[in-house]
Motif scaffolding. Structure first.
Motif, mmCIF file in Angstrom:
data_model
loop_
_atom_site.group_PDB
_atom_site.id
_atom_site.type_symbol
_atom_site.label_atom_id
_atom_site.label_comp_id
_atom_site.label_asym_id
_atom_site.label_seq_id
_atom_site.Cartn_x
_atom_site.Cartn_y
_atom_site.Cartn_z
ATOM 1 N N ASP A 120 88.555 -4.263 4.841
ATOM 2 C CA ASP A 120 88.056 -5.507 5.395
ATOM 3 C C ASP A 120 89.069 -6.096 6.368
ATOM 4 O O ASP A 120 88.725 -6.569 7.453
ATOM 5 N N ALA A 121 90.327 -6.049 5.955
ATOM 6 C CA ALA A 121 91.386 -6.599 6.811
ATOM 7 C C ALA A 121 91.451 -5.832 8.126
ATOM 8 O O ALA A 121 91.605 -6.417 9.199
ATOM 9 N N GLU A 157 88.619 -6.818 10.345
ATOM 10 C CA GLU A 157 88.857 -8.122 10.963
ATOM 11 C C GLU A 157 89.778 -7.973 12.159
ATOM 12 O O GLU A 157 89.558 -8.544 13.225
ATOM 13 N N GLN A 158 90.800 -7.194 11.939
ATOM 14 C CA GLN A 158 91.749 -6.988 13.019
ATOM 15 C C GLN A 158 91.073 -6.310 14.202
ATOM 16 O O GLN A 158 91.324 -6.640 15.361
ATOM 17 N N ILE A 178 89.027 -8.743 16.281
ATOM 18 C CA ILE A 178 89.810 -9.535 17.233
ATOM 19 C C ILE A 178 90.312 -8.638 18.358
ATOM 20 O O ILE A 178 90.323 -9.001 19.532
ATOM 21 N N HIS A 179 90.709 -7.446 17.963
ATOM 22 C CA HIS A 179 91.274 -6.507 18.929
ATOM 23 C C HIS A 179 90.304 -6.234 20.074
ATOM 24 O O HIS A 179 90.701 -6.085 21.231
ATOM 25 N N THR A 237 90.418 -8.271 23.186
ATOM 26 C CA THR A 237 91.553 -8.189 24.113
ATOM 27 C C THR A 237 91.264 -7.185 25.215
ATOM 28 O O THR A 237 90.276 -6.448 25.174
ATOM 29 N N ALA A 264 92.896 -4.510 25.827
ATOM 30 C CA ALA A 264 92.961 -3.148 25.297
ATOM 31 C C ALA A 264 91.656 -2.795 24.602
ATOM 32 O O ALA A 264 91.137 -1.684 24.727
ATOM 33 N N ALA A 322 92.914 5.496 9.568
ATOM 34 C CA ALA A 322 93.148 4.562 10.665
ATOM 35 C C ALA A 322 94.631 4.478 10.994
ATOM 36 O O ALA A 322 95.007 4.218 12.132
ATOM 37 N N ASP A 346 93.480 6.275 16.962
ATOM 38 C CA ASP A 346 93.986 5.362 17.983
ATOM 39 C C ASP A 346 92.981 4.277 18.354
ATOM 40 O O ASP A 346 93.325 3.344 19.069
ATOM 41 N N PRO A 380 93.578 -0.842 15.824
ATOM 42 C CA PRO A 380 94.889 -1.463 15.994
ATOM 43 C C PRO A 380 95.665 -1.331 14.687
ATOM 44 O O PRO A 380 95.081 -1.319 13.611
ATOM 45 N N LYS A 381 96.957 -1.233 14.829
ATOM 46 C CA LYS A 381 97.769 -1.065 13.630
ATOM 47 C C LYS A 381 98.231 -2.429 13.134
ATOM 48 O O LYS A 381 98.548 -3.304 13.931
ATOM 49 N N PRO A 382 98.292 -2.605 11.838
ATOM 50 C CA PRO A 382 98.763 -3.898 11.338
ATOM 51 C C PRO A 382 100.292 -3.963 11.400
ATOM 52 O O PRO A 382 100.965 -2.993 11.065
ATOM 53 N N ALA A 383 100.771 -5.107 11.804
ATOM 54 C CA ALA A 383 102.217 -5.299 11.796
ATOM 55 C C ALA A 383 102.623 -5.691 10.377
ATOM 56 O O ALA A 383 101.842 -6.263 9.630
#
Lengths: 733, 127
Positions: free
Chosen positions: B13-14, B17-18, B21-22, B25, B27, B89, B119, B122-125
């Motif tokens: 889920d997280a 969500e990311q 948003i991604h 952008t 990208a 992912a 790819d 997006p990768k989580p920070a």
């Protein structure tokens, strides 16, 4: 190899006991019977008829042979020796006592064949073998007489599931073999009849062997076809793969896995089943039947081929073609190979496999070496049509934008030369995968709280490793600090501080798994240590383990001397995020100047993905603690995750200014660039992070992705072999 | 998304969500231009096929939605477990290996499925 050969224990295999991968059944038969001709003879023996009570249950059979298509592979890994023995046993028994036969009233008396043997009355009380054999013979008979074979009730034959499966499979092949000149409807009706009489249904699982002979055969089979001896890398993966649950102990191929998957897949098997149903209800549509028959045939072939462990085999285009045929995606019509118009379930995945099979070299070799001169039209057609067949599917892929895995795989395969090395490439890719798996397993162990110690720790035996560890940590030498601290906790397992610092070092080194493991140990020793609880909350949040994270953050609050009162005295069974957030807000209001509360709140908001609030909290905390590098990193990470990448990079930079060896921050930088599509930059940052901690597996994976996105496939190998020097030279910061 | 009252909250889920948003952008927009396909992801918490939560990653419109795809048929549909999806992912698990092992199931167009690479996500920070 021709079906005929398979079935009749054909001529190719002359010496008994010889093993020929192209003729498994033949060799088995030979071994058993000493000569193949005998078997042929038996097949020709035509028992005459004796009437038996018939059920007249017209091919009501639920289409077992037909639904015994991809789905059936799921049910039972085919064991040709089992088939062979059963079938042969059936025939053997025929030898011992004349043949009782099973007819029903529909059997016409115009039997065209000379009654060569006098038969007894059907002995339904007789040994199951006898009844079975006679039944089987009558089936065979009917072929010769051109007489429709109708189902009949038989006494319980006590057929084991394996036997049933064998019979089913064998009979379908035999039917096609014998009735080659008949219409397809006829064939299927016959087979259905046979099977329904024997009460063979779809739901069969292969059991353990029940007969000694079967065991012998199995042994023999394994001897001849078992793992090839020798240090061939192909063995490694074959052996490993065999252990994989998918294989049921038989080495199975990815085709089978795929087929298996499709068996389990609702709509795929339904599709097959539907076809089967159509057939069985005598609503035989001309179009489907030939396809299904061919499918059945090729499925058998594919199965037998699949038993061959040779990776060349598995990957050959021929094999895939056969598999594809068996699934009905392509059919042979009018001497042409046509993709099925019905969207066959396995369509895309076979193409998928095809993509990876790469080298035509194997297919060539295989086709030339092992293709029998069998008359089977489709086999020959395939050889000639292969070029044509390739175009359709493969061209589509070559036009595709080059992709990570596909390209890599194709390249790996393409780089191999004939035969062995191409198998090796594939096998070595697989080995790599397995290594990856063991590494992952290690990681997953530690995530369950099992800390993994490093080998060859130079600090073991050091007089005061804790102090050493702290020094190293202060200096920023995280990996060294880890070693020293490990030495400490090996020496004093109850040293909470040792474990705690170890956990922090790992987190900063970008290894949350180990961090969690270490922190859990610290918590065991000291359950109320707030820093430990916070660190656990953070690591779990990073790992997206929300429930656990919430638990630890809640514990932080409960154990806090000041805020312990904010929470109710009894720990509720299940924590709701909303409640916890409220408590924290209360605490924050209580003492707005406590940076820690804000930090924890920030982490909490990350959990709930309320990034704006999280950013606010961290910024508040930073005003109070501007030199906390870890805090800057938290801020940056929050901003990055809410896609404010430019801000994130600034925050990371602050963190790195404060702590230059902060591996996590370096990796996070890389992530931010990569997420913005700036892959070349991201590569540099990843490399830098890895230079500081070569064990940062996350960073390796991300590096790999960035490399291929930046079209630097030349460096993929360096990445896979973790050749840091090379990478650093190529990508300096 | 604020409160997770559900007892089972997927990690994926997280990620979704990311992703959502991604995609807003630059990208992310580039991604829609590059790929232009619609994927449906069926993610199961523990065991494949049980209790699945579906997400539609629409790389045509540039959206991520929860639930199945209503506007027709997705170009490819994947099934994974929660953990496996996260691994894929993140690039920790090779999709083709996952497929071979049966950890990932695919339906639909093979060429669409092939474009589903780590790819995209997006990768989580990490904090």
């Amino acid at each position: 190899m021709a079906m005929r050969e398979l079935v009749s224990g054909g001529a190719a295999c002359a010496t008994s006991g010889s093993s020929s991968s192209s003729n498994p059944l033949g060799s088995l038969a030979n071994a058993l019977l000493g000569s193949s001709s005998k078997t042929q003879e038996r097949l020709r023996e035509i028992p005459t008829s004796t009437a038996i009570p018939s059920d007249g249950s017209a091919s009501v059979g639920t289409g077992e042979p037909l639904s015994g298509l991809p789905g059936s592979e799921l049910d039972h890994p085919l064991q040709p020796n089992a088939q062979g023995s059963e079938f042969l046993r059936g025939f053997r028994s025929a030898d011992q006592h004349g043949l009782a036969d099973v007819w029903d009233e529909i059997q016409r008396p115009q039997v065209n064949f000379p009654p060569e043997h006098v038969l007894r009355q059907p002995d339904t009380n007789g040994p199951p073998q006898r009844v079975l054999s006679s039944f089987l013979h009558s089936f065979v008979n009917s072929s010769h007489g051109g007489i429709p074979f109708c189902p009949a009730t038989l006494p319980v034959l006590g057929l084991s599931a394996g036997d049933k499966q064998c019979i089913r499979d064998r009979s379908s092949i035999m039917a096609r073999h014998f009735f080659a000149d008949k219409s397809e409807d006829f064939i299927n009706a016959q087979v259905n009849a046979l099977l329904s009489s024997l009460e063979i249904d779809n739901d069969i699982r292969a059991p353990g062997p029940a007969f000694k002979r079967y065991q012998e055969l199995e042994k023999y089979w394994h001897e001849t076809h078992g793992m090839r001896p020798g240090p061939n890398p192909a063995d490694g993966w074959v052996a490993e793969f065999a252990q994989h649950p998918v294989g049921h102990g038989d080495p199975s191929t990815w085709v089978q896995s795929f087929e298996q998957e499709h068996g389990a897949n609702g709509w795929a098997s339904e599709f097959e089943h539907e076809h089967a149903q159509l057939a069985s209800m005598d609503h035989i549509r001309g179009a489907t039947m030939p396809h299904l028959a061919a499918m059945e045939q090729t499925r058998m072939l594919a199965n037998t081929l699949a038993q061959n462990n040779d990776p060349k085999f598995q990957n050959s285009k021929f094999f895939q073609f056969v598999s594809k045929m068996s699934r009905g995606e392509i059919t042979v019509e009018d001497n042409q190979i046509k993709p099925a118009t019905l969207s066959a379930p396995g369509d895309w995945a076979t193409e998928y496999q095809q993509q990876y099979s790469g080298g035509q070299t194997w297919a060539d070799q295989f086709v030339h070496e092992e293709l029998s001169k069998g008359p089977n039209g489709w086999v020959d057609e395939f050889a000639s049509e292969r070029g044509h067949v390739d175009d359709g599917w493969v061209n589509e892929f070559s036009k595709l934008h080059v992709n990570d895995w596909a390209e890599e795989f194709g390249r790996q395969v393409g780089e191999g030369t004939f035969g062995d090395s191409s198998a090796d490439n594939w096998a070595s890719a697989y080995d790599e995968y397995l290594n990856e798996q063991t590494a992952l397993k290690q990681q997953s162990e530690s995530s369950r709280g099992v800390y993994v110690f490093s080998d060859l720790n130079p600090y073991v035996g050091h007089p005061n490793p804790l102090k050493e560890g702290q020094e190293l940590f202060r200096k920023g030498l995280l990996s060294e600090a880890v070693l020293a601290l490990e030495a400490e906790v090996l020496k004093n397992p109850d040293n909470a501080e040792g474990w705690r610092l170890l956990g922090i070092a790992h987190a900063e080194n970008d290894d949350d798994q180990q961090a969690i493991a270490a922190m859990m140990r610290a918590q065991e020793v000291d359950p109320t240590n707030l820093e430990v609880l916070l660190a656990l909350g953070v690591s779990h949040t990073n790992e997206l383990e929300q429930a656990a994270a919430l638990k630890y953050l809640y514990s932080w609050l409960r154990h806090h001397p000041k805020y312990g009162t904010v929470v109710p005295p009894n720990q509720p069974d299940s924590l709701y995020y909303g409640d916890v957030a409220t408590y924290f807000s209360d605490a924050a209001r209580m003492s707005p100047d406590d940076a820690d509360v804000h930090i924890v709140l920030g982490v909490l908001y990350n959990l709930s993905r309320e990034y704006d609030k999280a950013i606010e909290s961290f910024q508040t905390a930073l005003k109070l603690k501007p030199r906390d590098y870890s805090l800057w990193n938290k801020l940056g990470a929050t901003q990055a995750n809410s896609v404010q990448s430019a801000d994130a990079i600034l925050a990371y930079q602050q963190a790195l200014d404060l702590k230059p060896n902060y591996v996590r921050a370096w990796a996070n930088m890389g992530i931010s660039y990569a997420n913005q599509g700036m892959y070349e930059e991201s590569i540099r940052y990843y490399v830098r992070a890895l230079a500081m901690n070569p064990k940062a597996d996350n960073a390796w994976q991300y590096l790999r992705i960035s490399l291929s996105c930046a079209s630097r496939n030349d460096m993929l190998e360096a990445c896979d072999s973790r050749n840091l020097d090379f990478l650093q030279k190529e990508f300096p910061l | 998304m604020a409160s997770d009252e559900k007892s089972v909250q997927l990690k994926s889920d997280a990620l979704m969500e990311q992703m959502k948003i991604h995609l807003t952008t630059d990208a992310g927009k580039a991604l829609t231009k590059k790929i232009g396909l619609v994927y449906q992801l069926n993610i199961a918490p523990k065991k494949l096929g049980f209790n699945e939560e579906s997400y539609v990653v629409d790389l045509k419109k540039g959206e991520v939605k929860k639930g199945t795809y209503e506007d027709g048929k997705p170009d490819a549909t994947f099934s994974f477990t929660d953990n496996d999806f996260i691994k894929i992912a993140a690039g920790k698990m090779n999709p083709q290996i996952a497929f071979m092992r049966g950890a990932m199931k695919i339906k639909g167009s093979i060429s669409a499925a092939q474009k589903f690479t780590p790819d995209i996500f997006p990768k989580p920070a990490k904090m």
